[in-house]
Write a protein that holds these residues in place. Structure first.
Motif, PDB file in Angstrom:
ATOM      1  N   GLU A 197      14.853  61.180  33.698  1.00 43.56           N
ATOM      2  CA  GLU A 197      15.301  59.794  33.793  1.00 43.56           C
ATOM      3  C   GLU A 197      15.724  59.500  35.221  1.00 43.56           C
ATOM      4  O   GLU A 197      16.498  60.256  35.806  1.00 43.56           O
ATOM      5  CB  GLU A 197      16.480  59.556  32.830  1.00 43.56           C
ATOM      6  N   ALA A 198      15.200  58.410  35.770  1.00 46.82           N
ATOM      7  CA  ALA A 198      15.540  58.026  37.140  1.00 46.82           C
ATOM      8  C   ALA A 198      16.113  56.620  37.134  1.00 46.82           C
ATOM      9  O   ALA A 198      15.612  55.742  36.435  1.00 46.82           O
ATOM     10  CB  ALA A 198      14.304  58.084  38.031  1.00 46.82           C
ATOM     11  N   ALA A 199      17.176  56.406  37.898  1.00 47.15           N
ATOM     12  CA  ALA A 199      17.781  55.082  38.024  1.00 47.15           C
ATOM     13  C   ALA A 199      18.102  54.848  39.485  1.00 47.15           C
ATOM     14  O   ALA A 199      18.683  55.715  40.143  1.00 47.15           O
ATOM     15  CB  ALA A 199      19.051  54.991  37.184  1.00 47.15           C
ATOM     16  N   ARG A 200      17.685  53.706  39.995  1.00 47.18           N
ATOM     17  CA  ARG A 200      17.823  53.454  41.434  1.00 47.18           C
ATOM     18  C   ARG A 200      18.716  52.241  41.677  1.00 47.18           C
ATOM     19  O   ARG A 200      18.589  51.229  40.991  1.00 47.18           O
ATOM     20  CB  ARG A 200      16.426  53.223  42.020  1.00 47.18           C
ATOM     21  N   GLU A 201      19.607  52.382  42.646  1.00 43.65           N
ATOM     22  CA  GLU A 201      20.482  51.274  43.023  1.00 43.65           C
ATOM     23  C   GLU A 201      19.631  50.097  43.493  1.00 43.65           C
ATOM     24  O   GLU A 201      18.695  50.296  44.263  1.00 43.65           O
ATOM     25  CB  GLU A 201      21.417  51.744  44.155  1.00 43.65           C
ATOM     26  N   VAL A 202      19.964  48.912  43.048  1.00 45.18           N
ATOM     27  CA  VAL A 202      19.177  47.677  43.234  1.00 45.18           C
ATOM     28  C   VAL A 202      17.696  47.860  42.875  1.00 45.18           C
ATOM     29  O   VAL A 202      16.834  47.154  43.364  1.00 45.18           O
ATOM     30  CB  VAL A 202      19.318  47.015  44.641  1.00 45.18           C
ATOM     31  N   GLY A 203      17.442  48.818  42.001  1.00 48.30           N
ATOM     32  CA  GLY A 203      16.078  49.051  41.534  1.00 48.30           C
ATOM     33  C   GLY A 203      16.063  49.155  40.036  1.00 48.30           C
ATOM     34  O   GLY A 203      16.959  48.642  39.367  1.00 48.30           O
ATOM     35  N   GLY A 204      15.091  49.863  39.509  1.00 46.94           N
ATOM     36  CA  GLY A 204      14.937  49.947  38.061  1.00 46.94           C
ATOM     37  C   GLY A 204      15.332  51.306  37.519  1.00 46.94           C
ATOM     38  O   GLY A 204      15.959  52.117  38.202  1.00 46.94           O
ATOM     39  N   ARG A 205      14.940  51.480  36.267  1.00 49.71           N
ATOM     40  CA  ARG A 205      15.246  52.724  35.567  1.00 49.71           C
ATOM     41  C   ARG A 205      13.986  53.116  34.815  1.00 49.71           C
ATOM     42  O   ARG A 205      13.292  52.249  34.269  1.00 49.71           O
ATOM     43  CB  ARG A 205      16.379  52.489  34.579  1.00 49.71           C
ATOM     44  N   GLU A 206      13.666  54.393  34.808  1.00 51.78           N
ATOM     45  CA  GLU A 206      12.501  54.840  34.041  1.00 51.78           C
ATOM     46  C   GLU A 206      12.770  56.213  33.446  1.00 51.78           C
ATOM     47  O   GLU A 206      13.482  57.034  34.048  1.00 51.78           O
ATOM     48  CB  GLU A 206      11.253  54.892  34.925  1.00 51.78           C
ATOM     49  N   LEU A 207      12.202  56.404  32.281  1.00 55.86           N
ATOM     50  CA  LEU A 207      12.457  57.642  31.554  1.00 55.86           C
ATOM     51  C   LEU A 207      11.133  58.170  31.012  1.00 55.86           C
ATOM     52  O   LEU A 207      10.343  57.418  30.453  1.00 55.86           O
ATOM     53  CB  LEU A 207      13.421  57.278  30.423  1.00 55.86           C
ATOM     54  N   LEU A 208      10.874  59.465  31.228  1.00 51.30           N
ATOM     55  CA  LEU A 208       9.637  60.075  30.720  1.00 51.30           C
ATOM     56  C   LEU A 208       9.986  61.279  29.858  1.00 51.30           C
ATOM     57  O   LEU A 208      10.967  61.979  30.117  1.00 51.30           O
ATOM     58  CB  LEU A 208       8.742  60.522  31.888  1.00 51.30           C
ATOM     59  N   ARG A 209       9.162  61.489  28.832  1.00 49.01           N
ATOM     60  CA  ARG A 209       9.419  62.596  27.900  1.00 49.01           C
ATOM     61  C   ARG A 209       8.203  63.515  27.854  1.00 49.01           C
ATOM     62  O   ARG A 209       7.068  63.038  27.753  1.00 49.01           O
ATOM     63  CB  ARG A 209       9.634  62.039  26.489  1.00 49.01           C
ATOM     64  N   LEU A 210       8.472  64.836  27.880  1.00 46.25           N
ATOM     65  CA  LEU A 210       7.395  65.820  27.802  1.00 46.25           C
ATOM     66  C   LEU A 210       7.766  66.872  26.761  1.00 46.25           C
ATOM     67  O   LEU A 210       8.770  67.571  26.916  1.00 46.25           O
ATOM     68  CB  LEU A 210       7.181  66.488  29.162  1.00 46.25           C
ATOM     69  N   PRO A 211       6.970  66.984  25.693  1.00 49.83           N
ATOM     70  CA  PRO A 211       7.312  67.931  24.627  1.00 49.83           C
ATOM     71  C   PRO A 211       6.952  69.378  24.999  1.00 49.83           C
ATOM     72  O   PRO A 211       6.025  69.612  25.767  1.00 49.83           O
ATOM     73  CB  PRO A 211       6.444  67.459  23.455  1.00 49.83           C
ATOM     74  N   PHE A 212       7.727  70.302  24.459  1.00 46.55           N
ATOM     75  CA  PHE A 212       7.395  71.726  24.662  1.00 46.55           C
ATOM     76  C   PHE A 212       8.020  72.585  23.571  1.00 46.55           C
ATOM     77  O   PHE A 212       8.923  72.144  22.860  1.00 46.55           O
ATOM     78  CB  PHE A 212       7.824  72.204  26.067  1.00 46.55           C
ATOM     79  N   GLN A 213       7.495  73.800  23.446  1.00 48.76           N
ATOM     80  CA  GLN A 213       8.025  74.795  22.503  1.00 48.76           C
ATOM     81  C   GLN A 213       8.786  75.847  23.277  1.00 48.76           C
ATOM     82  O   GLN A 213       8.350  76.273  24.343  1.00 48.76           O
ATOM     83  CB  GLN A 213       6.858  75.489  21.757  1.00 48.76           C
ATOM     84  N   TRP A 214       9.889  76.252  22.736  1.00 52.83           N
ATOM     85  CA  TRP A 214      10.685  77.271  23.425  1.00 52.83           C
ATOM     86  C   TRP A 214      11.047  78.387  22.470  1.00 52.83           C
ATOM     87  O   TRP A 214      11.464  78.102  21.354  1.00 52.83           O
ATOM     88  CB  TRP A 214      11.962  76.637  23.997  1.00 52.83           C
ATOM     89  N   PRO A 215      10.922  79.661  22.856  1.00 50.76           N
ATOM     90  CA  PRO A 215      10.311  80.090  24.128  1.00 50.76           C
ATOM     91  C   PRO A 215       8.789  79.969  24.038  1.00 50.76           C
ATOM     92  O   PRO A 215       8.233  79.995  22.943  1.00 50.76           O
ATOM     93  CB  PRO A 215      10.745  81.558  24.223  1.00 50.76           C
ATOM     94  N   PRO A 216       8.107  79.860  25.155  1.00 56.21           N
ATOM     95  CA  PRO A 216       6.647  79.698  25.113  1.00 56.21           C
ATOM     96  C   PRO A 216       5.969  80.998  24.661  1.00 56.21           C
ATOM     97  O   PRO A 216       6.251  82.051  25.211  1.00 56.21           O
ATOM     98  CB  PRO A 216       6.282  79.351  26.553  1.00 56.21           C
ATOM     99  N   ALA A 217       5.114  80.873  23.614  1.00 53.49           N
ATOM    100  CA  ALA A 217       4.365  82.039  23.142  1.00 53.49           C
ATOM    101  C   ALA A 217       3.154  82.261  24.048  1.00 53.49           C
ATOM    102  O   ALA A 217       2.724  83.382  24.268  1.00 53.49           O
ATOM    103  CB  ALA A 217       3.924  81.819  21.700  1.00 53.49           C
ATOM    104  N   ALA A 218       2.624  81.145  24.567  1.00 53.98           N
ATOM    105  CA  ALA A 218       1.505  81.194  25.502  1.00 53.98           C
ATOM    106  C   ALA A 218       1.774  80.136  26.575  1.00 53.98           C
ATOM    107  O   ALA A 218       2.745  79.378  26.449  1.00 53.98           O
ATOM    108  CB  ALA A 218       0.207  80.885  24.768  1.00 53.98           C
ATOM    109  N   ALA A 219       0.912  80.089  27.550  1.00 52.03           N
ATOM    110  CA  ALA A 219       1.089  79.081  28.594  1.00 52.03           C
ATOM    111  C   ALA A 219       0.980  77.683  27.978  1.00 52.03           C
ATOM    112  O   ALA A 219       0.136  77.448  27.109  1.00 52.03           O
ATOM    113  CB  ALA A 219       0.044  79.269  29.683  1.00 52.03           C
ATOM    114  N   GLN A 220       1.858  76.796  28.371  1.00 49.88           N
ATOM    115  CA  GLN A 220       1.849  75.422  27.850  1.00 49.88           C
ATOM    116  C   GLN A 220       1.935  74.478  29.027  1.00 49.88           C
ATOM    117  O   GLN A 220       2.561  74.791  30.026  1.00 49.88           O
ATOM    118  CB  GLN A 220       3.109  75.134  27.029  1.00 49.88           C
TER     119      GLN A 220
END
Lengths: 272, 170
Positions: free
Chosen positions: B128-151
Motif C-alpha cells: 500500500e502506497a500513500a503520497r502527500e498531496v497525491g493518491g493512495r494505491e493498494l495491490l495484493r499478491l497471493p502466496f502459499q507459505w512456506p513455499p513447496a516449490a518456486a512461486q
C-alpha cells in the motif's frame, strides 16, 4: 405574486400550510466537527468546530455554546480544551491528544423550558433547575415544563482504539459502541447500542445523515430503529462524516409534572 | 566422503524452511507533478480473513524532528487499521526511509524477522502506497507459505505503484 393577487384566500391557505410543515427552523441540529478522528504520531492535535445549523455540516445559524464541554481522556480522566473561541457562526477549540487511545468529547447538560399563560398572554421561559423555582410560578394557566437533557459528542483516537472513555454515564440518552466509533469503514456495517439512563433503549428511532448536504438534492436520511436490546445497525452510504441522532420524550425528569426530552447526537467519521 | 560435510552443514545451519525466501520487486512510478513527495509505503502479510499476520516493511519520513513523520502513518489507511495502530514505531528491520521513484528489490528471509513465525497457510502480500498531496494505491499478491516449490505473482499498479512482483523460493 400572480397567485396571491388572484386568489387571496388561497394564499392564506398556503401560508397556513407552510407554518404547519416541519420547517427547517425546527430542524436545528447541534453538532461538532473534528479535524480528524483517526490519528498517528505522538504530537496529535484535533481542532473542533461546534455549531447549530439546519444542514450538516455547515455553519449557517449560531455557534454552539461550550458551557457543557466535557473531554474524557483514554485513561478516564477529564481534560481541558485549549484555544476556545466563539465566532459568529461557530465555536471552536483544540485538544491535544497527549495519551494514546480513544477520547470522548462531549457537550452535555440539561435545562428547563416552561410555557404558560399569564393575564391571557403566552409566556416562555428557559433556564437552569435553580432558577426554575424562583422564576416560574408553581401554578399557572396552561403550565407546561420540559427538562431537556442533551448530549452532543464525537470520538477521536490516537493509535490503537480503546474503550475506557466510552463507558456509559447512565444519564439520559447515550451511545455505547459495539463497533468502535473510530473503526468505521464504508464497506462494513456498524453496530451501536443506545441506552436511556443506562438501560437499553428499545424501539428507539435513530436517524443517520451524511454530511455534505449542500451538494446533493435530498437529505438521504437513514431512519433506523433499535431492537429490544437497544442495538442498531448502520449501513453507511459511503465514506464521510455522519450525524447520528435520537431523542426520547418521557415523564422521567425526576421533577413533578415535568416532562423530559433526552437527546443524543454523535458525529461519526467513516473512512473509505 | 566429500558430500557428507555439505549435508551435515545444511542440516545444522537451519531447518528446510529456513532456506525459504520471499523476494519482492516493486516500482515507484516517476510522476510529473508540481509538488512531489515520496510515498509512504507499507508491505504486510494478510491472512484469508484479512487480518494482518506480519508487517514486513514501512517506509516513512523518519528524518523529521519529534517523529513528526509518524503523523501521516494513518494515511497508509488500510495498513494503519489492520496493523499500524497496534505497533510502536520505529520497528527494527521494518521501518525505513521513503524511497525514490524506480525499481526496488526486497528480500525477506524465512529464518529471520517477521516471516520466521508465520504459520503455514494461504496468505496475501499487500503493498500500500500513500503520497502527500497525491493518491493512495493498494495491490495484493497471493502466496502459499512456506513455499513447496518456486512461486511467483505479479500485479500492476496504475497510479502510486508500478509493477510489483513476488517470487518465493523453497
Amino acid at each position: 405574486m400572480m397567485l396571491s393577487r388572484t386568489f387571496p384566500a388561497c394564499r392564506r391557505l398556503l401560508l397556513a400550510a407552510a407554518l404547519l410543515l416541519p420547517l427547517p427552523a425546527s430542524a436545528h441540529r447541534g453538532w461538532m466537527l473534528p479535524s480528524a478522528t483517526v490519528l498517528s504520531g505522538d504530537n496529535s492535535w484535533v481542532t473542533v468546530d461546534a455549531a447549530v445549523s439546519n444542514d450538516l455540516f455547515y455553519f449557517e445559524h449560531v455557534p454552539m455554546g461550550l458551557e457543557g464541554l466535557a473531554i474524557t481522556a483514554p485513561d478516564g480522566s477529564r481534560m481541558e480544551a485549549e484555544n476556545l473561541a466563539r465566532g459568529h457562526y461557530r465555536s471552536t477549540f483544540d485538544i491535544q491528544l497527549k495519551q494514546p487511545g480513544t477520547y470522548r468529547v462531549a457537550v452535555a447538560g440539561d435545562g428547563l423550558m416552561a410555557s404558560w399563560r399569564e393575564n391571557g398572554q403566552p409566556r416562555r421561559w428557559r433556564g437552569t433547575r435553580e432558577a426554575f423555582a424562583r422564576e416560574v410560578p408553581a401554578k399557572a394557566e396552561g403550565l407546561r415544563v420540559t427538562l431537556g437533557q442533551r448530549r452532543v459528542e464525537f470520538f477521536a483516537t490516537r493509535g490503537k482504539p480503546t474503550d475506557r472513555a466510552l463507558q456509559p454515564l447512565n444519564v439520559g440518552l447515550e451511545l455505547v459502541p459495539v463497533t468502535h466509533p473510530n473503526d468505521l469503514v464504508a464497506g462494513e456495517p456498524a453496530q451501536f447500542r443506545l441506552l436511556l439512563d443506562g438501560k437499553p433503549a428499545a424501539g428507539l428511532e435513530v436517524s443517520v445523515i451524511a454530511g455534505g448536504r449542500r451538494y446533493r438534492d435530498a437529505e438521504q436520511e437513514m431512519t433506523l430503529k433499535t431492537d429490544p436490546a437497544g442495538l442498531v445497525e448502520v449501513k453507511w452510504q459511503g465514506p464521510g462524516m455522519y450525524w447520528l441522532n435520537a431523542s426520547v420524550r418521557d415523564g422521567n425528569s425526576g421533577l413533578p409534572n415535568v416532562e423530559r426530552n433526552a437527546s443524543y447526537a454523535a458525529t461519526l467519521e467513516v473512512l473509505p | 566422503m566429500r558430500i557428507l560435510p555439505i549435508l551435515a552443514a545444511a542440516g545444522l545451519t537451519a531447518a528446510p524452511a529456513a532456506a525459504a525466501e520471499l523476494k519482492l520487486t516493486l516500482e515507484i512510478p516517476r510522476l510529473e507533478v508540481a509538488e512531489y513527495h515520496r510515498p509512504y509505503l507499507a508491505i504486510w502479510v494478510e491472512r484469508p480473513d484479512q487480518q494482518a499476520a506480519a508487517t514486513l516493511a514501512v517506509w516513512y519520513d523518519m528524518g523529521q524532528r519529534n517523529a513528526e513523520g509518524e503523523k501521516w502513518l494513518k494515511d497508509i489507511r488500510q495498513w494503519w487499521r489492520r496493523a499500524g495502530r497496534e505497533m510502536r514505531m520505529p520497528v527494527d528491520g521494518v521501518s525505513g526511509a521513503t524511497r525514490a521513484p524506480g525499481r526496488h528489490g526486497l528480500t525477506f528471509d524465512a529464518a529471520k524477522g517477521p516471516l520466521s513465525d508465520l504459520p503455514p497457510g494461504s496468505y496475501t502480500l499487500v503493498v500500500e502506497a500513500a503520497r502527500e498531496v497525491g493518491g493512495r494505491e493498494l495491490l495484493r499478491l497471493p502466496f502459499q507459505w512456506p513455499p513447496a516449490a518456486a512461486q511467483s505473482a505479479q500485479a500492476q499498479g496504475n497510479s502510486e505503484l508500478g509493477a510489483v512482483s513476488l517470487d518465493l523460493r523453497p
